[in-house]
Design a protein around this motif. Structure first.
Motif, PDB file in Angstrom:
ATOM      1  N   GLN A  35       0.815  -1.216   0.000  1.00  0.00           N
ATOM      2  CA  GLN A  35       0.000   0.000   0.000  1.00  0.00           C
ATOM      3  C   GLN A  35       0.853   1.273   0.000  1.00  0.00           C
ATOM      4  OE1 GLN A  35      -1.873  -1.201   3.607  1.00  0.00           O
ATOM      5  NE2 GLN A  35      -3.716  -1.992   2.580  1.00  0.00           N
ATOM      6  N   GLN A  43      -7.848   7.277   3.311  1.00  0.00           N
ATOM      7  CA  GLN A  43      -9.024   6.860   2.540  1.00  0.00           C
ATOM      8  C   GLN A  43      -8.723   6.875   1.048  1.00  0.00           C
ATOM      9  OE1 GLN A  43     -11.923   9.676   3.896  1.00  0.00           O
ATOM     10  NE2 GLN A  43     -12.390   8.549   5.776  1.00  0.00           N
ATOM     11  N   LEU A  69      -6.212   3.911   0.249  1.00  0.00           N
ATOM     12  CA  LEU A  69      -6.819   2.581   0.307  1.00  0.00           C
ATOM     13  C   LEU A  69      -8.121   2.502  -0.485  1.00  0.00           C
ATOM     14  CD1 LEU A  69      -6.284   1.691   4.089  1.00  0.00           C
ATOM     15  CD2 LEU A  69      -4.737   1.344   2.142  1.00  0.00           C
ATOM     16  N   ASN A  70      -8.522   3.625  -1.077  1.00  0.00           N
ATOM     17  CA  ASN A  70      -9.774   3.673  -1.833  1.00  0.00           C
ATOM     18  C   ASN A  70     -10.931   3.179  -0.977  1.00  0.00           C
ATOM     19  OD1 ASN A  70     -11.393   4.203  -4.071  1.00  0.00           O
ATOM     20  ND2 ASN A  70     -11.137   2.140  -4.908  1.00  0.00           N
ATOM     21  N   ASN A  71     -11.001   3.741   0.225  1.00  0.00           N
ATOM     22  CA  ASN A  71     -12.013   3.321   1.198  1.00  0.00           C
ATOM     23  C   ASN A  71     -12.501   4.568   1.926  1.00  0.00           C
ATOM     24  OD1 ASN A  71     -13.496   2.376   3.363  1.00  0.00           O
ATOM     25  ND2 ASN A  71     -12.133   0.647   3.767  1.00  0.00           N
ATOM     26  N   GLU A  72     -13.746   4.917   1.754  1.00  0.00           N
ATOM     27  CA  GLU A  72     -14.284   6.152   2.320  1.00  0.00           C
ATOM     28  C   GLU A  72     -14.809   5.994   3.743  1.00  0.00           C
ATOM     29  OE1 GLU A  72     -17.197   7.682  -0.303  1.00  0.00           O
ATOM     30  OE2 GLU A  72     -15.797   8.073  -1.949  1.00  0.00           O
ATOM     31  N   SER A  73     -14.701   4.822   4.320  1.00  0.00           N
ATOM     32  CA  SER A  73     -15.311   4.587   5.632  1.00  0.00           C
ATOM     33  C   SER A  73     -14.281   4.312   6.736  1.00  0.00           C
ATOM     34  CB  SER A  73     -16.294   3.415   5.545  1.00  0.00           C
ATOM     35  OG  SER A  73     -15.607   2.214   5.187  1.00  0.00           O
ATOM     36  N   ILE A  74     -13.052   4.782   6.565  1.00  0.00           N
ATOM     37  CA  ILE A  74     -12.020   4.530   7.574  1.00  0.00           C
ATOM     38  C   ILE A  74     -12.180   5.519   8.735  1.00  0.00           C
ATOM     39  CG2 ILE A  74      -9.533   4.551   8.012  1.00  0.00           C
ATOM     40  CD1 ILE A  74      -9.118   3.682   5.142  1.00  0.00           C
ATOM     41  N   GLN A 121      -9.441   2.747  13.129  1.00  0.00           N
ATOM     42  CA  GLN A 121      -8.856   1.980  12.022  1.00  0.00           C
ATOM     43  C   GLN A 121      -7.574   2.634  11.514  1.00  0.00           C
ATOM     44  OE1 GLN A 121     -12.466   2.109   9.654  1.00  0.00           O
ATOM     45  NE2 GLN A 121     -12.756  -0.116   9.841  1.00  0.00           N
TER      46      GLN A 121
END
Length: 295
Positions: free
Chosen positions: A107, A260, A263-268, A272
């Motif tokens: 990552q 976010q 990691l292409n993740n909007e809910s971190i 976390q």
């Protein structure tokens, strides 16, 4: 007015990122206490209770540092001057070790490749870093810069060259809650600033930047005992005041936003982010700086 000037030269690595240093010192476009040009910056500081101007000019493989003090000094410690310059330019940060260890990370590796050589610019003193951290709690950078500017102008201490100097603990301890409220601080932040200033004067809070190896854990515990100072403020102060690279800045909104994106993740969430950063100790704050820089 009698003045004195001191110079030194420091070698720079080939991948030194000048833009990071200039961006940090050029945050306030009003040029009240710092002025930035294409390859150098100047900054008003207090050198042992005397207004001074620190100028750092960058050449391809070295930096020329000059300190002009509004006073003829009887004694001058070149080691203290030299150490301040090294710390401010991030030249004592273990960037190469960090990059060698994580350049293949699934990552973080791509981020390191894009931002190789990234170092964290450091304030002239740990006290300045602490005041900036308190100022910036839960407000935007632009709002914090406006308050910082008004505070520096309120104290009104200027070097003969024209730049205002960031106040030290004695200057701030002479202010009142009302003074600090007028420049934009909340009641609680104003009280915290007066408390830390008074504790520094009384040697209850040791924030000297002259340590070869600062007692990080001792400083951390001192700061955490002060009302109005939490983990984010402590870790940010240690990063910008000493260049300490292992603070977990998981509470920083910009760090979470950068993660976010990475990691292409909007809910971190904050927890976390803390858990993810733990994988990179003792360089968690350096990883946070890489995430900041994504924006």
């Amino acid at each position: 007015m009698s003045t004195s000037a001191y110079q030194c030269r420091l070698p720079l690595p080939e991948n030194y990122r000048l833009s990071d240093i200039l961006s940090f010192h050029g945050r306030d476009k009003w040029d009240v206490a710092e002025t930035v040009h294409d390859n150098y910056f100047s900054k008003g500081i207090i050198w042992y209770d005397t207004p001074a101007c620190l100028s750092i000019r960058f050449q391809p493989l070295y930096a020329e540092i000059e300190l002009c003090i509004d006073k003829q000094l009887k004694t001058f410690c070149p080691d203290t001057f030299h150490s301040m310059a090294i710390r401010m330019l991030g030249l004592n940060q273990s960037v190469n070790i960090f990059e060698d260890e994580f350049r293949e990370h699934a990552q973080l590796g791509s981020l390191i490749a894009k931002q190789s050589g990234l170092r964290v610019p450091v304030s002239a003193t740990a006290f300045e870093a602490l005041i900036w951290a308190i100022t910036g709690q839960k407000i935007s950078v632009s709002a914090a810069l406006a308050i910082r500017r008004k505070l520096i102008q309120l104290i009104g201490l200027r070097h003969s060259g024209g730049l205002y100097c960031h106040p030290n603990a004695q200057h701030l301890s002479d202010l009142s809650i009302s003074d600090l409220r007028q420049v934009g601080f909340s009641q609680s932040k104003a009280q915290t600033i007066l408390t830390v200033s008074q504790q520094v004067i009384c040697n209850e809070l040791e924030l000297s930047s002259t340590y070869a190896e600062p007692p990080i854990e001792h400083i951390r515990q001192q700061l955490l005992q002060i009302r109005g100072i939490g983990p984010w403020t402590v870790d940010y102060t240690l990063l910008r005041g000493y260049g300490w690279l292992d603070g977990s800045l998981h509470g920083d909104v910009a760090v979470r936003r950068g993660l976010q994106i990475l990691l292409n993740n909007e809910s971190i969430n904050e927890n976390q982010t803390r858990q993810w950063l733990e994988n990179f100790s003792p360089w968690r704050a350096l990883v946070a700086a890489h995430l900041w820089n994504m924006e």
